[in-house]
Design an enzyme around this catalytic site. Structure first.
Site, mmCIF file in Angstrom:
data_model
loop_
_atom_site.group_PDB
_atom_site.id
_atom_site.type_symbol
_atom_site.label_atom_id
_atom_site.label_comp_id
_atom_site.label_asym_id
_atom_site.label_seq_id
_atom_site.Cartn_x
_atom_site.Cartn_y
_atom_site.Cartn_z
ATOM 1 C CD GLU A 1 21.483 -0.379 31.914
ATOM 2 O OE1 GLU A 1 21.901 -0.085 32.890
ATOM 3 O OE2 GLU A 1 21.949 -1.267 31.212
ATOM 4 C CE1 TYR B 1 16.442 3.896 27.595
ATOM 5 C CE2 TYR B 1 17.207 2.478 29.183
ATOM 6 C CZ TYR B 1 16.590 2.687 27.951
ATOM 7 O OH TYR B 1 16.487 1.686 27.084
ATOM 8 C CG HIS C 1 20.626 1.094 25.914
ATOM 9 N ND1 HIS C 1 21.042 -0.092 26.340
ATOM 10 C CD2 HIS C 1 19.601 1.568 26.413
ATOM 11 C CE1 HIS C 1 19.721 -0.693 27.108
ATOM 12 N NE2 HIS C 1 19.036 0.391 26.972
ATOM 13 C CB ALA D 1 16.355 -9.527 32.829
ATOM 14 C CD GLN E 1 20.256 -16.618 17.797
ATOM 15 O OE1 GLN E 1 21.143 -17.381 18.327
ATOM 16 N NE2 GLN E 1 19.381 -17.144 16.791
ATOM 17 C CD GLU F 1 16.411 -15.728 5.469
ATOM 18 O OE1 GLU F 1 15.634 -15.461 6.347
ATOM 19 O OE2 GLU F 1 16.914 -15.163 4.570
ATOM 20 C CB ALA G 1 19.069 -22.793 17.550
#
Ligand code: FAD
Ligand code: NAP
Ligand code: SF4
Length: 680
Positions: A166, A168, A254, A312, A341, A663, A666
């Site tokens: 990723e 790092y 990333h 995950a 989210q 705003e 769900a």
């Protein structure tokens, strides 16, 4: 006979055995960063161990301050710190699980001024420029990894995962993209891959033979000057020789501009990458990314792509995932919809990670669902996400629940969301709640628009109004006339009622729904999320044997329609979209050449299209020529039942959009519904 024989088969690691092939992938929750939160972390992991996971990997812990993700983030560098981890490992072991600590050195991704890296190159995702390490500095980092590993063992962990992907620290050494050194740690590939091999070999020598070492290997960097496939294979072989137990897959740095875990990424989209490594090494390989159902996981292993799967977020969404699959109750799994989210977006907002479909995640010690002491008869009006969450939890707690839904199916606005190309996962939430209604014994009345009179006559102890919202009418002059001619439509007309849409489309409102409607009309029913080859072509992903790092030029299919997206605000578009996914929606619309026009006043609509002007003085009149104008101008709460019910002294509760439409998403709807259900 189970439907998932490969997934549920134990995995023999020689010195120890995993009870099945599910690795809970490392996820930063925020609970790692403060030892005072460790009791919560322990219960969070214990619940997943109780749910049957084979091997849990913790969120990343830095081996030293230089490796911090951010100032004072989780670190394991002393015996005192190790002692504080003991309750975590004990909690998992009590549930029959196994747990490995992830050692995460962030290198130049560190969000702090003490960050170090192979070379002094700032990353695009951190404002801090790292210090380039001297040779002795590199040695100090290696020693920090060793110390962290032995402390992990001392803390009772069954192993460690060395984070090598990723983008790092370790990955930064391996790839020429970030390694410009000319000493023994840079230049040739043999030099660049020295760091991970040295780290793994010396960890093995430190911890002994009977300790799991997972290495997260970046198999597809997706950044310029990343590894070639030959280099990936070379490193994998060297890591095996150095003593790794399991090779886990890392996909994309990333900073890569290709989505790798969002909901629009096809399921198991990168299993083919892990598969390429099969046969090259003998250690078990673990596939990752967008594996979210037992069927997909089984297919990945049975099809020979990997020996294990890492999941995950799916275990945030449902801690009992494995047990449900094993018990033949896979249809009861609360499936992760990959929305990010409440998990990743929360981390970026510096909140504790949770889950949109399971707001209890990360809060297991606070949210304990107890059976109701006083059983009541409760009406829930509206079977959108808020009403569904509330009704099913109320019924689970023992109440008699009548759930009324005006339309012919449950789901509310999710029935529109699920039709957006790239949002197919939203169907899973509706499948889950459909099953929950049955298992919890909710009495569901579809096609029943209830009024106050019927509710008052029903003899309910409590009435929950989850009636949602209605689309806001921005009252643009001429709109009504053109609506009668079918030229002006609401998003409900387009997404639910299937009204015809012309070739040139103007969208009024650039919120989440405006963006989704744009995706819908641009793609005319074709979803690349369900077509992996097309998805890879569109984002420019290819076999790393053909192109280093797996990057190639995107080949974008022409858009089905010409779309203009408008908003009244001046300034950037898509600001309100998800923190970690907004860029994907913006990029997707750019690829399809959507025009965006901000800072507009909506003047009128006529047969030629939408007339707008700019500024307070309503200057520079502009005609946005359009065959169809779709209104996506936000929403108003639907709460006409409140007054008559409260006047009659009924006990009324408002949740979701019926409570506050502004705003609304769900996440709030489900959380609010669940919280109310705990109280009644
Ligand atoms: P609703 O979903 O509006 O449900 C209300 C229900 O009540 C409806 O089914 C309605 O028929 C019923 N009802 C109303 N009056 C009565 C009555 N008198 N009797 C019986 N039944 C009644 N949110 C996200 O978090 N992430 C997303 O990615 C996302 N994407 C979206 C994409 C689209 C295209 C749309 C339209 C919405 C999206 N949303 C998303 C928003 C999300 O769907 C809503 O926030 C959520 O559905 C609100 O839930 P709710 O239960 O409050 O209301
Ligand atoms: P929204 O995000 O509030 O956007 C409404 C849009 O309409 C804005 O662009 C607003 O911008 C415009 N608008 C507001 N009042 C207007 C008026 N009177 N006249 C003209 N334009 C007006 O709402 P939404 O797009 O309807 O989405 C509803 C909710 O669903 C959102 O809160 C969102 O969280 C959720 N959702 C989320 C996703 C997701 O991917 N996470 C996707 C879809 C929906 P201007 O005022 O600048 O014109
Ligand atoms: Fe999955 Fe969304 Fe829950 Fe994150 S918040 S775990 S992405 S469903």
């Amino acid at each position: 006979m189970t439907a998932y024989p490969h997934l549920l088969a134990p995995l023999d690691l020689g010195f120890t055995q995993l009870r099945n092939r599910v690795l809970m992938g490392s996820m930063h929750t925020g609970l790692e960063d403060d030892p005072r939160l460790f009791p919560r972390l322990a219960e969070y992991f214990a619940e997943r161990a109780r749910g049957g996971v084979g091997l849990i990997v913790t969120g990343g812990f830095a081996p030293n301050i230089a490796g911090w993700a951010a100032p004072f983030s989780g670190r394991l560098a002393s015996r005192a710190a190790a002692a504080r981890h003991r309750p975590i490992t004990a909690a998992v072991h009590t549930e029959g699980g196994k747990i490995a600590l992830q050692i995460l050195h962030t290198g130049r991704y560190g969000y702090h001024p003490l960050a170090v890296a192979p070379s002094r190159l700032k990353s695009p995702i951190s404002p801090f420029t790292p210090r380039a390490l001297s040779s002795s500095g590199v040695e100090r980092q290696i020693r920090a990894f060793l110390r962290c590993s032995s402390l992990a063992r001392e803390a009772g962990y069954d192993g460690v995962e060395v984070m090598g992907s990723e983008g790092y620290f370790i990955n930064q050494f391996v790839a020429a993209h970030t390694n410009r050194r000319t000493d023994e740690w840079g230049g040739s590939y043999a030099n660049r891959m020295r760091l991970p091999v040295e780290i793994v070999a010396r960890i093995r020598a430190t911890v002994g033979k009977d300790f799991i070492i997972v290495y997260r290997l970046s198999m597809l960097d997706l950044v310029p000057d990343g590894s070639s496939w030959d280099e990936v294979v070379q490193l994998a072989k060297a890591l095996e020789a150095a003593g790794v137990t399991i090779l886990n897959t890392g996909i994309g740095w990333h900073e890569a501009r290709i989505p790798t875990i969002a909901t629009s990424v096809p399921r198991a989209a990168f299993a083919w990458v892990t598969r390429k490594l099969k046969g090259e090494v003998g250690v078990p390989l673990c596939a990752t990314n967008r594996i979210n159902t037992p069927e997909v996981a089984e297919q990945v292993i049975a099809g020979g792509s990997a020996d294990m799967v890492s999941m995950a977020r799916p275990l945030l969404a449902d801690p009992a995932f494995v047990n449900k699959a094993a018990a033949g109750r896979a249809d009861e799994i609360n499936t992760c919809i990959a929305c990010n989210q409440a998990c990743l977006d929360y981390i970026f907002e510096r909140k504790i990670a949770s889950c949109l479909v399971n707001p209890r995640a990360g809060h297991e010690t606070e949210w304990v669902f107890r059976p109701a002491t006083q059983l009541k008869k409760i009406a829930v009006v509206g079977a959108g996400p808020a009403g569904l969450a509330c009704a099913t939890l109320l019924a689970e707690r023992g109440h008699r629940v009548e759930l009324f839904e005006a339309s012919a199916e449950i789901g509310g606005q999710f029935n529109m969301a699920k039709r957006i190309p790239g949002k197919e996962e939203f169907r899973e939430t509706l499948r889950y709640f459909g099953r929950r209604i049955v298992t919890t014994g909710v009495h569901l009345h579809l096609g029943t628009r209830v009024d106050a009179q019927a509710l008052l006559a029903g003899g309910f102890d409590e009435i929950v109004l989850a009636t949602g919202v209605s689309p806001r009418n921005p009252a643009i002059p001429g709109a009504e006339e053109q609506a009668a001619a079918g030229k002006v439509l609401s998003y409900v007309d387009v997404l639910l009622r299937g009204k015809p849409v012309g070739r040139r489309v103007a969208i009024v409102g650039a919120g989440g729904i405006g963006y989704d409607v744009a995706e819908f009309v641009l793609n005319a029913g074709h979803s690349t999320t369900l077509d992996l080859d097309a998805w890879m072509r569109e984002w420019g992903v290819t076999d790393p044997e053909l192109a280093r790092s797996g990057l190639t030029a995107p080949q974008v299919e022409p858009a089905a329609r010409q779309v203009t997206l408008l908003q009244r605000k001046a300034g950037a578009f898509g600001k309100g979209l998800g923190k970690t996914t907004g860029w994907i929606h913006r990029a997707a619309l750019r690829m399809k050449r959507v025009e965006t026009i901000g800072g507009v006043n909506y003047e009128r609509i006529d047969e030629r299209g939408l007339h707008v002007s700019f500024g307070e003085r309503r200057e520079k009149p502009l005609l946005v020529a359009a065959d169809t104008i779709v209104l996506c101008a936000g929403q108003e709460p639907l709460r006409e039942l409140v007054d008559p019910l409260t006047r009659a002294d009924a006990r009324v509760h408002l949740i979701g959009g019926a409570d506050v439409a502004a705003e609304l998403d769900a996440k709030r709807a489900i959380e609010q519904g669940s919280r109310l259900a705990c109280r009644l």
